[in-house]
Design an enzyme around this catalytic site. Structure first.
Site, PDB file in Angstrom:
ATOM      1  N   ASP A 220      92.063  54.337  19.965  1.00 33.99           N
ATOM      2  CA  ASP A 220      92.295  53.000  20.532  1.00 33.99           C
ATOM      3  C   ASP A 220      91.104  52.062  20.277  1.00 33.99           C
ATOM      4  O   ASP A 220      91.118  50.905  20.703  1.00 33.99           O
ATOM      5  CB  ASP A 220      92.638  53.072  22.028  1.00 33.99           C
ATOM      6  CG  ASP A 220      91.519  53.613  22.892  1.00 33.99           C
ATOM      7  OD1 ASP A 220      90.976  54.686  22.572  1.00 33.99           O
ATOM      8  OD2 ASP A 220      91.177  52.967  23.902  1.00 33.99           O
ATOM      9  N   HIS A 221      90.106  52.551  19.543  1.00 33.10           N
ATOM     10  CA  HIS A 221      88.950  51.717  19.162  1.00 33.10           C
ATOM     11  C   HIS A 221      88.807  51.569  17.649  1.00 33.10           C
ATOM     12  O   HIS A 221      88.215  50.596  17.183  1.00 33.10           O
ATOM     13  CB  HIS A 221      87.658  52.290  19.769  1.00 33.10           C
ATOM     14  CG  HIS A 221      87.712  52.317  21.267  1.00 33.10           C
ATOM     15  ND1 HIS A 221      87.010  51.436  22.057  1.00 33.10           N
ATOM     16  CD2 HIS A 221      88.441  53.077  22.115  1.00 33.10           C
ATOM     17  CE1 HIS A 221      87.294  51.670  23.323  1.00 33.10           C
ATOM     18  NE2 HIS A 221      88.165  52.666  23.392  1.00 33.10           N
TER      19      HIS A 221
ATOM     20  N   HIS B 266      82.864  54.022  19.114  1.00 32.80           N
ATOM     21  CA  HIS B 266      83.125  55.467  19.122  1.00 32.80           C
ATOM     22  C   HIS B 266      84.438  55.751  18.435  1.00 32.80           C
ATOM     23  O   HIS B 266      85.180  54.834  18.086  1.00 32.80           O
ATOM     24  CB  HIS B 266      83.047  56.046  20.536  1.00 32.80           C
ATOM     25  CG  HIS B 266      84.127  55.619  21.474  1.00 32.80           C
ATOM     26  ND1 HIS B 266      84.275  54.326  21.922  1.00 32.80           N
ATOM     27  CD2 HIS B 266      85.144  56.326  22.058  1.00 32.80           C
ATOM     28  CE1 HIS B 266      85.302  54.253  22.751  1.00 32.80           C
ATOM     29  NE2 HIS B 266      85.858  55.455  22.844  1.00 32.80           N
TER      30      HIS B 266
ATOM     31  N   ASP C  82      83.616  52.378  25.785  1.00 35.45           N
ATOM     32  CA  ASP C  82      84.124  53.096  26.959  1.00 35.45           C
ATOM     33  C   ASP C  82      83.002  53.808  27.711  1.00 35.45           C
ATOM     34  O   ASP C  82      83.244  54.824  28.378  1.00 35.45           O
ATOM     35  CB  ASP C  82      85.167  54.145  26.539  1.00 35.45           C
ATOM     36  CG  ASP C  82      86.473  53.522  26.064  1.00 35.45           C
ATOM     37  OD1 ASP C  82      86.634  52.299  26.165  1.00 35.45           O
ATOM     38  OD2 ASP C  82      87.335  54.296  25.596  1.00 35.45           O
TER      39      ASP C  82
ATOM     40  N   HIS D 281      80.838  59.726  27.121  1.00 36.92           N
ATOM     41  CA  HIS D 281      82.293  59.598  26.917  1.00 36.92           C
ATOM     42  C   HIS D 281      82.665  60.334  25.634  1.00 36.92           C
ATOM     43  O   HIS D 281      83.569  61.159  25.618  1.00 36.92           O
ATOM     44  CB  HIS D 281      82.652  58.120  26.855  1.00 36.92           C
ATOM     45  CG  HIS D 281      84.100  57.843  26.570  1.00 36.92           C
ATOM     46  ND1 HIS D 281      85.105  58.134  27.449  1.00 36.92           N
ATOM     47  CD2 HIS D 281      84.710  57.298  25.475  1.00 36.92           C
ATOM     48  CE1 HIS D 281      86.274  57.770  26.918  1.00 36.92           C
ATOM     49  NE2 HIS D 281      86.060  57.268  25.715  1.00 36.92           N
TER      50      HIS D 281
ATOM     51  N   HIS E  92      87.398  57.129  19.152  1.00 37.96           N
ATOM     52  CA  HIS E  92      88.755  57.211  19.693  1.00 37.96           C
ATOM     53  C   HIS E  92      89.701  56.216  19.006  1.00 37.96           C
ATOM     54  O   HIS E  92      89.312  55.101  18.682  1.00 37.96           O
ATOM     55  CB  HIS E  92      88.745  56.973  21.206  1.00 37.96           C
ATOM     56  CG  HIS E  92      88.218  58.161  21.981  1.00 37.96           C
ATOM     57  ND1 HIS E  92      87.763  58.057  23.268  1.00 37.96           N
ATOM     58  CD2 HIS E  92      88.089  59.459  21.629  1.00 37.96           C
ATOM     59  CE1 HIS E  92      87.368  59.259  23.693  1.00 37.96           C
ATOM     60  NE2 HIS E  92      87.556  60.120  22.705  1.00 37.96           N
TER      61      HIS E  92
ATOM     62  N   HIS F 250      88.161  47.930  28.034  1.00 40.74           N
ATOM     63  CA  HIS F 250      89.429  48.089  28.765  1.00 40.74           C
ATOM     64  C   HIS F 250      89.465  47.223  30.016  1.00 40.74           C
ATOM     65  O   HIS F 250      88.423  46.972  30.645  1.00 40.74           O
ATOM     66  CB  HIS F 250      89.636  49.549  29.214  1.00 40.74           C
ATOM     67  CG  HIS F 250      89.934  50.493  28.092  1.00 40.74           C
ATOM     68  ND1 HIS F 250      91.209  50.746  27.653  1.00 40.74           N
ATOM     69  CD2 HIS F 250      89.112  51.239  27.322  1.00 40.74           C
ATOM     70  CE1 HIS F 250      91.163  51.622  26.658  1.00 40.74           C
ATOM     71  NE2 HIS F 250      89.898  51.942  26.434  1.00 40.74           N
TER      72      HIS F 250
HETATM   73 FE    FE Z   1      89.234  53.459  24.968  1.00 42.28          FE
HETATM   74 ZN    ZN Z   2      87.377  56.090  24.345  1.00 39.38          ZN
END
Ligand code: FE
Ligand code: ZN
Length: 259
Positions: free
Chosen positions: A59-60, A55, A131, A114, A57, A169
């Site tokens: 942090d990915h 996805h 996530d 998400h 985001h 995570h």
């Molecule tokens: Fe994340």
């Molecule tokens: Zn995420």
């Protein structure tokens, strides 16, 4: 059996690194940061050939551009339904990702909730779910409804119990702490928390878990268990008539507990 190891990133992300049998090539899943991946690749003498993302985001995907700058031949797979730069292949449910150099093939599942276009990769006994599903928990509903997320989780719940769940995570202990509010008498949950606490005390990841363990202990997959239904009804003060409502109440409960 795939050779999969975590590359820790930020405070609690895992970037999953897959090595081929020769020990020369690597794939990564959800590289939020290029630097720790580049360091691991260099230390291990690996060439990055493949990037999978679940996805949009940061942090990915934040490390994708840095990785393809260093490895211009790397192929990037990601969700068709999200705006992500640098994707070579845009995937949706039913697509297959064949990675012959890793002896692997993955199926793509759409798992919105998400984020609206979130996908998961399933194959070779493993699940990369970003996530969507966490060990002991699930992602927050940033772009989706409880109905969508519950449907996504019910898709994942149908996978075999021995599927290894590689989420993105290390949230497990906090998740299990909340899970005990929902099911204080769940013996499997109490045993799991003890085992996962011991893992963390030794500095080890609690991920991957197995889908079978998630089904026994993760309240977000247990929307049809009488214990979870009654706890959710008690929290929300009304009768809940379907799995999406039960899921939604438990999700809202967790959001309000930790904000
Ligand atoms: Fe994340
Ligand atoms: Zn995420």
């Amino acid at each position: 059996m795939l050779d999969i190891t975590p590359v820790p990133a930020f405070s609690d992300n895992y970037i999953w690194l897959i090595r081929d049998a020769s020990g020369r090539k690597a794939a990564v899943v959800d590289p939020g940061d290029a630097q720790p991946v580049l360091q691991t690749l260099a230390e291990s003498g690996l060439t990055l050939t493949t990037i999978l993302v679940t996805h949009h985001h940061a942090d990915h995907v934040g490390g994708v551009s840095g990785l393809i700058a260093a490895y211009p031949d790397a192929v990037v797979y990601g969700p068709a339904g999200e705006r992500i730069r640098d994707l070579t292949f845009k995937l949706r449910e039913g697509d297959r990702v064949a990675l012959p150099e890793f002896d692997a093939e993955f199926r793509v599942l759409d798992v919105p909730g998400h984020t609206a276009g979130h996908i998961a990769y399933v194959g070779e006994g493993v699940l990369f779910c970003g996530d969507t599903l966490f060990a002991g928990g699930c992602g927050r509903l940033f772009e989706g409804t409880p109905q969508q997320m519950q449907a996504s989780l019910s898709k994942l719940r149908q996978l075999p119990d021995d599927t290894l769940v590689y989420c993105a995570h290390e949230y497990t202990l906090a998740n299990l702490g909340f899970a005990k509010w929902v099911e204080p008498d769940n013996e499997d949950l109490l045993a799991r928390e003890e085992a996962d606490m011991a893992q963390r005390e030794r500095g080890r990841p609690t991920v991957p878990s197995t889908l079978g363990l998630e089904k026994l202990t993760n309240p977000f997959l247990r929307y049809d268990m009488p214990s979870v239904v009654s706890a959710a009804e008690q929290f929300s003060g009304q009768a809940l008539t379907n799995p999406a409502e039960v899921f939604g109440a438990v999700r809202y409960w967790k959001d309000s507990a930790y904000d």
